[in-house]
Design an enzyme around this catalytic site. Sequence first.
Site, short mmCIF file in Angstrom:
data_model
loop_
_atom_site.label_atom_id
_atom_site.label_comp_id
_atom_site.label_asym_id
_atom_site.label_seq_id
_atom_site.Cartn_x
_atom_site.Cartn_y
_atom_site.Cartn_z
CE LYS A 134 -3.67 0.00 2.64
NZ LYS A 134 -5.09 0.32 2.69
NE ARG A 176 -6.80 3.79 4.87
CZ ARG A 176 -8.11 3.60 4.70
NH1 ARG A 176 -8.59 2.38 4.69
NH2 ARG A 176 -8.91 4.61 4.53
N GLY A 184 -8.23 -7.37 4.85
CA GLY A 184 -9.06 -7.37 6.06
C GLY A 184 -8.42 -8.01 7.28
CG MET A 199 -2.71 -7.07 9.70
SD MET A 199 -1.03 -6.69 9.30
CE MET A 199 -1.12 -6.35 7.57
NE ARG A 212 -5.82 -4.78 -2.78
CZ ARG A 212 -6.41 -5.03 -1.63
NH1 ARG A 212 -5.73 -5.06 -0.52
NH2 ARG A 212 -7.71 -5.23 -1.57
CG HIS A 242 -13.12 -10.62 4.18
ND1 HIS A 242 -13.57 -11.73 4.86
CD2 HIS A 242 -11.78 -10.66 4.24
CE1 HIS A 242 -12.54 -12.39 5.30
NE2 HIS A 242 -11.44 -11.77 4.96
NE ARG A 298 2.19 -44.88 -8.05
CZ ARG A 298 2.13 -43.55 -8.05
NH1 ARG A 298 1.31 -42.92 -8.87
NH2 ARG A 298 2.89 -42.84 -7.22
NE ARG A 335 5.83 -48.64 -9.39
CZ ARG A 335 5.35 -47.86 -8.43
NH1 ARG A 335 6.11 -46.92 -7.89
NH2 ARG A 335 4.11 -48.00 -8.02
CB SER A 358 12.11 -42.38 -12.55
OG SER A 358 11.01 -41.56 -12.21
CG ASN A 366 5.30 -40.16 -3.79
OD1 ASN A 366 5.35 -38.94 -3.77
ND2 ASN A 366 4.61 -40.84 -4.69
CB CYS A 417 7.65 -40.67 -11.41
SG CYS A 417 8.40 -42.00 -10.46
CE1 TYR A 468 10.28 -38.70 -16.07
CE2 TYR A 468 12.26 -39.01 -17.39
CZ TYR A 468 11.32 -39.50 -16.49
OH TYR A 468 11.41 -40.77 -16.01
C1 PEP Z 1 7.43 -42.75 -5.21
O1 PEP Z 1 7.74 -43.46 -4.27
O2 PEP Z 1 7.71 -41.55 -5.30
C2 PEP Z 1 6.64 -43.31 -6.32
C3 PEP Z 1 6.38 -42.60 -7.39
O3 PEP Z 1 6.15 -44.55 -6.18
P1 PEP Z 1 4.87 -44.92 -5.30
O4 PEP Z 1 4.22 -43.65 -4.91
O5 PEP Z 1 4.01 -45.75 -6.16
O6 PEP Z 1 5.48 -45.66 -4.16
MG MG Z 2 7.66 -45.61 -4.51
#
Ligand code: PEP
Ligand code: MG
Length: 888
Positions: free
Chosen positions: A36, A106, A115, A117, A350, A468, A574, A630, A778, A782, A845, A865
């Site tokens: 502001k 302000r 809204g 603060m 803004r 708001h 998968r 996989r 890859s 996870n 992945c 990728y």
């Molecule tokens: C991972 O582990 O990141 C993965 C892609 O395999 P999943 O989630 O199937 O274990």
């Molecule tokens: Mg996995």
Amino acid sequence: MAKKAKNGKSVPKMVYYFGKTKTEGKGAEKSLLGGKGLNLAEMTSIGLPVPPGFTITTEVCDLYYKAGEKLPAGLSDEINAAVKTLEKETSKKFGDDSDPLLVSVRSGAAVSMPGMMNTILNLGLNDVATEGLAKATKNERFAYDAYRRLINMFGDVVVGMDHHVFETAFDAVKKKYKVNEDTDVPAEGLKQLCEDYKAVYKKHTGEEFPQDPMVQLEKSIMAVFGSWNTSRAVRYREIENIRGLLGTAVNVQSMVYGNMGDDSGTGVAFTRNPNTGENKFFGEFLINAQGEDVVAGIRTPQPVAEMPKWNRAVHKELIAIKKTLEDHYAEMQDIEFTIERGTLYMLQTRTGKRTGVAAVKIACDMVKEKLIDQKTAVLRVPANDLTQLLLPSFKPTARNAADVLCRGLPASPGAAVGKLAFTAEDARKEADAGNRVILVRKETSPEDVDGMNAAAGILTSTGGMTSHAAVVARGWGKCCVAGAGEIDIDAKGKKIKVAGRTFGVNDVISLDGTTGEVMSGEVETQEPKLSGDFSRLMKWADEYRTMAIRTNADSPADSKRARDFGAEGIGLCRTEHMFFEGDRITDMREMILSDDEDSRRAALKKLLPHQRKDFEGIFKAMNGLPVTVRLLDPPLHEFVPHDTAGQGTVAKQMGLKPKDVKRRVEALHEANPMLGHRGCRLSVTFPEILEMQVQAIVEAAINCAKKKIKAQPEIMIPLVGTANELELLRGKVEDTIEATKKAKKFEGKLDILIGTMIEIPRAALTADEIAKYADFFSFGTNDLTQMTFGYSRDDVNTFLPDYLSQDVLEVDPFQSLDTSGVGQLVEMGFQKGRSTKPQLKVGICGEHGGDPASIAFCNKVGLNYVSCSPFRVPIARLAAAQAALQQA
Ligand code: PEP
Ligand code: MG
């Protein structure tokens, strides 16, 4: 800018003036003056009519907290000097008994927090100055109304008094004058009310209401700094992931009044339509009202298009300002303005929040209008906001047949269906329990942010398009219908009455945020269609990005959808998902529960044609693009029933006794299945599973080749932790490929790559050895996150919410890659892999492949990728382009 203090140390400049006299903040950092403050300086410098004032920097807020909530030394001198300049420029004096200087105070952080603060208006009024204001405006009623508002706001914001104590005093005065509306109380009554308010103030604070404007100012500044850390502001920053700011700036600005009569007014507008992106000035105004009245959504305003009927000159001036602002900022602006007795003043500008649809259109239009170039357009659209373009809307047939209850304002587009929730807490509770809810409120207040965030949609009975609720919902891409005046919310907040019907907490309604309609029951939704602007933006993004985008898909339909969204291959198929369909699960269970290799092979033989058909379908859908398949990954117990009834059915199918099935299921039990017999370990123990899958892949590729469909399979071995595992299994895969080609008498060329997932920390640490046997890597982030943190993916929710709320973790590491920890392993795995094979293809992945921040990290590391779910493909394309542009 810094100057020397008396002790020789340099102290930062704390106050920046803006006005005709001088504009000190022009071109300063937003992080210093707040959005502001910086924009007030900018607007002043381009000649727009801005009431003069000054900005106290965010550094002062930081110093205030560091000093234990005390204002820093030297600040008051700078404030005094700025007030003197302001008095001179406005020819008015603080506390004057003829025409006093009045200011607003302000907040204004570097990132907009609508809204969240505090604000104090009419500051500078005291007993004497109010008489002065009455004289100057020849309007005693107006002067005392302003004074009572100040005492109320000051009591509320600065000393934390309950709003109700003022309301009770006001009700008493209304009763005395036998009127219902605030506006009908005469000047005498308001004069009396000011006395009553001061008494209430004294009763609650033990002190007189401060008469010295400089004391009022100092306390208000401290209150604004204090509002930076209220729980609602902190929660808003958490939800919006706003981090790393010093605090809020404070803007002190001379007051102008939109409530000086029917030639005055106030409004809020966007230079383009924030819902659709249409290049048309879009806003609302209220005649004879204060700015807060529009934002708070208490009265329903008129559209700016109606303004010429009221004041043609002001409307014309506003339209000219739209152009000046867009030429200056080359960006859509969200403005607040006030008209005081026919004179227009700009109070704020803004960057305007907008829906994803609008963001794409505005970016494309501004390129056409030569306001910005293509690169800027690509950087302008927050990648995650594309979700809104990809979100479902209502099915036209269902929509046409819908039972429309009423129509409110289309405040934020989209379709939402859910049960009713009447409080933010209930909305949060229901959402946490997995239910979709519509948060129904008369008007939303900033305290509701958490519930608004949790709800599928928001419905309010009062308020305009810039209230708001509307602003916040649009920022989040959340469906919102505001100002649905026909809805009567009962006093206890348990049900609504509309169109002669009653709906309670167990009833479902549907909201159309694009038309503003409220419908009873669940109206069926559908997938979105994409605009030409969307394709244009995606095309530009593709020109700038350097990483390829693949998708995680395991069916021909998902593959096709992902291709339509621009996927350049499948990064993760998968295969386990293919075993659940139809009666395949029976064969799968038979295979798993077999006692010996022969019966396992017999069951696998039955699964083979299904797998082959699936792969053929996917190869066909991807038509020549690479498809990473996989091999079976999950622990086998996931495929078998654990309940007596399920086991009974399987026993019958397999011609076994239920107790034998039970025994075999129990034999699969593992204490830590995610660290157990899964991934490549299955193939080591049961190579016949690997053989069946590879055979199916190769036969599918051969069948495609015969039909002149190019298939490019890549076989991926999961959960490798040692080079020996991969060496062994690669050998088996290669043997099976050769055996299958031979059995099929296929002489042609099949370029099948064999690679692995890097998802165990040891794999990243020894990636140079593993790479000897891999054509590609890859990253399965996870599992890599699970094993690096030691957090079970399946059970993390038992403590993750506590970790997030107590700031032990900033974000859920399963959603956004932990770049400093897990990221090190990714970087190391990448570099070690490439040290062995400089051309090694490397991707990711895990779920992180669809998260913009993680994508930026992958781009920095140099991956080839990212692979993500089909709906996130456009987001990934845009995020990869933004990363490439930003990191160039
Ligand atoms: C991972 O582990 O990141 C993965 C892609 O395999 P999943 O989630 O199937 O274990
Ligand atoms: Mg996995």
